[in-house]
Design a protein around this motif. Structure first.
Motif, PDB file in Angstrom:
ATOM      1  N   ASP A  73       0.839  -1.191   0.000  1.00  0.00           N
ATOM      2  CA  ASP A  73       0.000   0.000   0.000  1.00  0.00           C
ATOM      3  C   ASP A  73       0.875   1.242   0.000  1.00  0.00           C
ATOM      4  N   GLU A  74       0.266   2.322  -0.474  1.00  0.00           N
ATOM      5  CA  GLU A  74       0.973   3.604  -0.532  1.00  0.00           C
ATOM      6  C   GLU A  74       1.578   3.956   0.836  1.00  0.00           C
ATOM      7  N   ALA A  75       0.792   3.722   1.888  1.00  0.00           N
ATOM      8  CA  ALA A  75       1.212   4.120   3.232  1.00  0.00           C
ATOM      9  C   ALA A  75       2.455   3.351   3.680  1.00  0.00           C
ATOM     10  N   GLU A  76       2.581   2.129   3.165  1.00  0.00           N
ATOM     11  CA  GLU A  76       3.678   1.291   3.633  1.00  0.00           C
ATOM     12  C   GLU A  76       5.005   1.654   2.964  1.00  0.00           C
ATOM     13  N   ALA A  77       4.895   2.233   1.756  1.00  0.00           N
ATOM     14  CA  ALA A  77       6.117   2.575   1.023  1.00  0.00           C
ATOM     15  C   ALA A  77       6.569   3.963   1.414  1.00  0.00           C
ATOM     16  N   ARG A  78       7.304   4.057   2.511  1.00  0.00           N
ATOM     17  CA  ARG A  78       7.761   5.367   2.967  1.00  0.00           C
ATOM     18  C   ARG A  78       8.934   5.829   2.115  1.00  0.00           C
ATOM     19  N   ALA A  79       9.025   7.148   1.947  1.00  0.00           N
ATOM     20  CA  ALA A  79      10.036   7.703   1.047  1.00  0.00           C
ATOM     21  C   ALA A  79      11.442   7.264   1.447  1.00  0.00           C
ATOM     22  N   GLU A  80      11.708   7.261   2.771  1.00  0.00           N
ATOM     23  CA  GLU A  80      13.082   6.932   3.186  1.00  0.00           C
ATOM     24  C   GLU A  80      13.410   5.466   2.907  1.00  0.00           C
ATOM     25  N   ASP A  81      12.402   4.600   3.014  1.00  0.00           N
ATOM     26  CA  ASP A  81      12.624   3.192   2.687  1.00  0.00           C
ATOM     27  C   ASP A  81      12.958   3.025   1.211  1.00  0.00           C
ATOM     28  N   LEU A  82      12.202   3.757   0.384  1.00  0.00           N
ATOM     29  CA  LEU A  82      12.440   3.665  -1.055  1.00  0.00           C
ATOM     30  C   LEU A  82      13.830   4.166  -1.411  1.00  0.00           C
ATOM     31  N   GLN A  83      14.229   5.279  -0.745  1.00  0.00           N
ATOM     32  CA  GLN A  83      15.573   5.811  -1.004  1.00  0.00           C
ATOM     33  C   GLN A  83      16.643   4.810  -0.591  1.00  0.00           C
ATOM     34  N   LEU A  84      16.403   4.180   0.550  1.00  0.00           N
ATOM     35  CA  LEU A  84      17.338   3.172   1.043  1.00  0.00           C
ATOM     36  C   LEU A  84      17.479   2.050   0.011  1.00  0.00           C
ATOM     37  N   LEU A  85      16.339   1.638  -0.520  1.00  0.00           N
ATOM     38  CA  LEU A  85      16.322   0.572  -1.520  1.00  0.00           C
ATOM     39  C   LEU A  85      17.094   0.998  -2.765  1.00  0.00           C
ATOM     40  N   GLU A  86      16.850   2.247  -3.206  1.00  0.00           N
ATOM     41  CA  GLU A  86      17.565   2.748  -4.377  1.00  0.00           C
ATOM     42  C   GLU A  86      19.069   2.698  -4.147  1.00  0.00           C
ATOM     43  N   ARG A  87      19.481   3.159  -2.949  1.00  0.00           N
ATOM     44  CA  ARG A  87      20.906   3.155  -2.635  1.00  0.00           C
ATOM     45  C   ARG A  87      21.461   1.734  -2.656  1.00  0.00           C
ATOM     46  N   ASP A  88      20.699   0.804  -2.080  1.00  0.00           N
ATOM     47  CA  ASP A  88      21.105  -0.602  -2.051  1.00  0.00           C
ATOM     48  C   ASP A  88      21.338  -1.143  -3.451  1.00  0.00           C
ATOM     49  N   VAL A  89      20.327  -0.947  -4.297  1.00  0.00           N
ATOM     50  CA  VAL A  89      20.403  -1.474  -5.660  1.00  0.00           C
ATOM     51  C   VAL A  89      21.558  -0.826  -6.403  1.00  0.00           C
ATOM     52  N   PHE A  90      21.716   0.498  -6.194  1.00  0.00           N
ATOM     53  CA  PHE A  90      22.791   1.215  -6.872  1.00  0.00           C
ATOM     54  C   PHE A  90      24.153   0.670  -6.434  1.00  0.00           C
ATOM     55  N   ALA A  91      24.281   0.417  -5.136  1.00  0.00           N
ATOM     56  CA  ALA A  91      25.545  -0.117  -4.614  1.00  0.00           C
ATOM     57  C   ALA A  91      25.871  -1.457  -5.276  1.00  0.00           C
ATOM     58  N   VAL A  92      24.862  -2.313  -5.362  1.00  0.00           N
ATOM     59  CA  VAL A  92      25.062  -3.609  -6.009  1.00  0.00           C
ATOM     60  C   VAL A  92      25.494  -3.406  -7.457  1.00  0.00           C
ATOM     61  N   ALA A  93      24.798  -2.493  -8.144  1.00  0.00           N
ATOM     62  CA  ALA A  93      25.112  -2.242  -9.552  1.00  0.00           C
ATOM     63  C   ALA A  93      26.549  -1.763  -9.708  1.00  0.00           C
ATOM     64  N   GLU A  94      26.954  -0.823  -8.834  1.00  0.00           N
ATOM     65  CA  GLU A  94      28.327  -0.315  -8.908  1.00  0.00           C
ATOM     66  C   GLU A  94      29.329  -1.444  -8.719  1.00  0.00           C
ATOM     67  N   ASP A  95      29.030  -2.310  -7.745  1.00  0.00           N
ATOM     68  CA  ASP A  95      29.894  -3.447  -7.460  1.00  0.00           C
ATOM     69  C   ASP A  95      30.062  -4.329  -8.686  1.00  0.00           C
ATOM     70  N   VAL A  96      28.929  -4.663  -9.294  1.00  0.00           N
ATOM     71  CA  VAL A  96      28.960  -5.564 -10.451  1.00  0.00           C
ATOM     72  C   VAL A  96      29.687  -4.901 -11.604  1.00  0.00           C
ATOM     73  N   VAL A  97      29.376  -3.621 -11.817  1.00  0.00           N
ATOM     74  CA  VAL A  97      30.007  -2.896 -12.927  1.00  0.00           C
ATOM     75  C   VAL A  97      31.517  -2.850 -12.757  1.00  0.00           C
TER      76      VAL A  97
END
Lengths: 312, 323
Positions: free
Chosen positions: A187-211
């Motif tokens: 739900d919209e309420a569950e997806a807090r902005a800071e959680d989403l940002q954290l997720l983005e950072r996580d995925v980006f970190a993984v991508a940088e690692d792989v690259v």
């Protein structure tokens, strides 16, 4: 007076048997489970109080009246009446707010998962405990407030996760239960902005690692790999209806972008948010696979371009 | 005095016996009633397929407890010792023993057993009874084929539709998957979808690979029928099963398997037209499996290949190869 007191005690004992025992038995069951299994994680999911509460507590009255009638003893019946009032005033409010009545305990262990659902009373209140063994679980996914356990060979069990979606996922990943659907719907309420940002950072970190792992190969193919997190917005008649964030890996040859690899991280639409949620090593694997394919394709193209030159 | 004791013993035994009998009548008779319903259908109609299915969710284990019986047992013993009145004790004894028999039946699997009969006339379902006593049991249901538009398969459920509304859903045993579809096909009940929606773990991979091979062979046989067409269009077919993942990853999210038909120009080897026919598409926890059975499959393949050839012909006309 003696009969009156007996009545009070009788009401108390009856209440204890029908309701109080519930709490004790639940505690005992949980403790026994912890002793018998190697519990790796335990969560209490709040399910809220149920409504019909007071009438249940009053059900001792007619019983007392009947017994009083059978005995033909008024004092005893009055004792039951007084005992019930005492119990309702003294115990009931606390009982209604107790963990046993309001929350479900979920215990993860090496061999399976056990649920202790909320219980209102000792008898006629459904089950005390349910269990699924991992060997019967094909995998799990998360959808709008529930973890769905897909069973083998068929069917599924829904389990409310309350505020613990990430925690549940982490434990399940650690226990090697397969994640079946890459995106969780929340739900919209569950997806807090800071959680989403954290997720983005996580995925980006993984991508940088792989690259960075493909740096030499990319240089050999004459390209440069650049990961970025990009955002998009979807508007309908000037009104914002959704948005998304995605991982973008550009394959650059000098100033020209040869290929783009895109991967959704989260997406809002119609009040729901789809959130990428995979164990870290799966993220690595998938990104690695995709980058390798892209680079191989590039090397193949180079080979095709180079071949005529060799033949001439 | 002895007279009274003997009479009392007799009355107690009578109350207990009556309790047990009521328990049997209420819960023990349900299996027999189901059998009787089944026999009745068998006598009047030709049954094509029959199965008793246990509808309990496998893998989800509910720990049963016996507290109800224990608590009521304690109350009954208390009643016996206390002896507030003859009638109270007798009624208590009757009720408790009835309850005890009910409990015995509540542990048995019979309450999860559902019977399904496919006959020439329609579908008979004797629903699982759960804890309903015989006098509150769910009645057998009947659905005539002429009232049904068609069916879909969802997990292990058969859903029968009329005007986009589900009329009846009934569970079938997993091992009957093949046979149920076969029988429904023979009875002329239409499939509303090409594919069945199934749980991913339901897909039997070896069976699926055999199906892929078999369908591919069927496809070549059907293509053989269109040999003249192909020659006229001056094309050669390229036909086979394709997957977007390696075979062992068929159960992963977004994996697919399909039949691919390409028509290639005989001289230039250029692709004139291409078309696909879905066999499997996985969405993580559920997947869509092509569920056509033998004759239906041949018909569908024929229609699909014919359509593709017609499209190819149009394409050729546009190119000006075939006038």
């Amino acid at each position: 007076m003696n009969a009156f007191l007996t009545g009070v005690l009788f009401a108390g004992a009856l209440w204890g048997l029908l309701y109080g025992t519930n709490i004790l038995w639940r505690l005992l069951l949980e403790r026994r489970h912890r002793n018998r299994h190697e519990v790796v994680a335990e969560y209490r999911v709040w399910q809220g109080q149920t409504e019909e509460s007071w009438s249940k507590g009053l059900s001792i009255w007619p019983l007392g009246a009947v017994i009083g009638l059978i005995l033909g003893d008024g004092a005893f019946a009055w004792g039951i009446f007084a005992g019930t009032v005492l119990v309702l005033a003294g115990f009931w409010p606390f009982y209604k707010k107790s963990k046993t009545v309001c929350s479900e305990t979920v215990m993860f262990d090496r061999d399976g998962i056990a649920f202790f659902p909320p219980r209102q009373g000792f008898v006629h209140q459904g089950i005390f405990k349910a269990r699924i063994d991992w060997q019967d679980v094909y995998g799990y996914s998360a959808h709008k407030g529930s973890i769905l356990f897909a069973l083998r060979p068929l069917g599924h069990v829904e389990q409310h996760y309350g505020p613990y979606r990430r925690e549940f996922s982490d434990v399940l990943n650690r226990l090697d239960v397969q994640k079946l659907v890459a995106f969780d719907v929340v739900d919209e309420a569950e997806a807090r902005a800071e959680d989403l940002q954290l997720l983005e950072r996580d995925v980006f970190a993984v991508a940088e690692d792989v690259v960075s792992g493909y740096k030499t190969e990319a240089a050999g193919a004459g390209v440069r790999l650049e990961p970025k997190v990009l955002y998009g917005q979807e508007a309908e008649e000037g009104e914002l209806v959704g948005g998304h964030a995605y991982l973008h890996i550009g394959v650059w040859d000098g100033e020209t972008c040869l290929r783009e690899l895109e991967w959704m991280i989260w997406e809002r639409s119609d009040g729901d948010v789809e959130v990428l949620s995979l164990p870290r090593e799966r993220l690595y694997e998938i990104l690695d696979e995709r980058l390798e394919a892209v680079l191989e394709e590039r090397l193949g193209q180079l080979g095709v371009e180079a071949q005529p030159a060799v033949l001439q | 005095m002895t007279d009274w004791t003997e009479l009392w013993m007799l009355m107690m035994i009578g109350a207990a016996g009556l309790g047990v009998l009521s328990g049997f009548a209420g819960w023990g008779s349900r299996k027999w009633l189901r059998m009787r319903d089944k026999q009745r259908v068998r006598r009047t109609e030709r049954v094509r397929f029959a199965s008793d299915v246990n509808i309990r969710l496998l893998g989800y284990e509910v720990r049963r407890n016996h507290f109800n019986v224990l608590v009521y047992g304690a109350a009954w013993l208390f009643l016996l010792l206390w002896h507030p009145g003859d009638l109270t004790v007798l009624v208590g004894t009757f009720l408790y023993l009835g309850y005890l028999v009910r409990h015995v039946y509540s542990i048995q699997e019979e309450r999860f057993i559902q019977t399904m009969l496919l006959t020439e006339r329609g579908l008979h379902v004797m629903p699982a009874q759960g804890m309903n006593p015989a006098w509150k049991r769910e009645k057998p249901q009947f659905l005539a084929w002429r009232d049904v538009d068609g069916y879909r398969i969802d997990g292990s459920y058969l859903l029968f539709y009329r005007d986009e509304q589900v009329l009846l859903q009934v569970e079938f045993g997993l091992h009957d998957y093949e046979q149920v579809r076969q029988v429904l096909c023979e009875l002329g009940v239409a499939r509303l979808e090409l594919t069945d929606r199934i749980w991913v773990a339901q897909l039997d991979e070896p069976v699926f690979y055999r199906m892929e091979d078999h369908v591919c062979e069927l496809g070549w046989d059907v293509l053989e029928l269109f040999r003249e067409e192909l020659e006229r269009l001056n094309v050669r077919p390229e036909f086979g099963v394709m997957r977007n993942v390696q075979g062992d990853r068929l159960l992963e999210e977004h994996s697919r398997s399909w039949l691919q038909l390409n028509l290639l120009d005989l001289e230039t080897e250029q692709r004139v037209i291409h078309s696909s026919f879905p066999l499997w598409h996985c969405y993580g926890n559920v997947g869509y499996l092509n569920g056509l059975v033998e004759q239906e499959m041949v018909d569908h393949l024929q229609r699909w290949i014919k359509g593709t050839l017609q499209e190819g012909e149009r394409e050729r006309e546009r190119e000006g190869v075939v006038s």
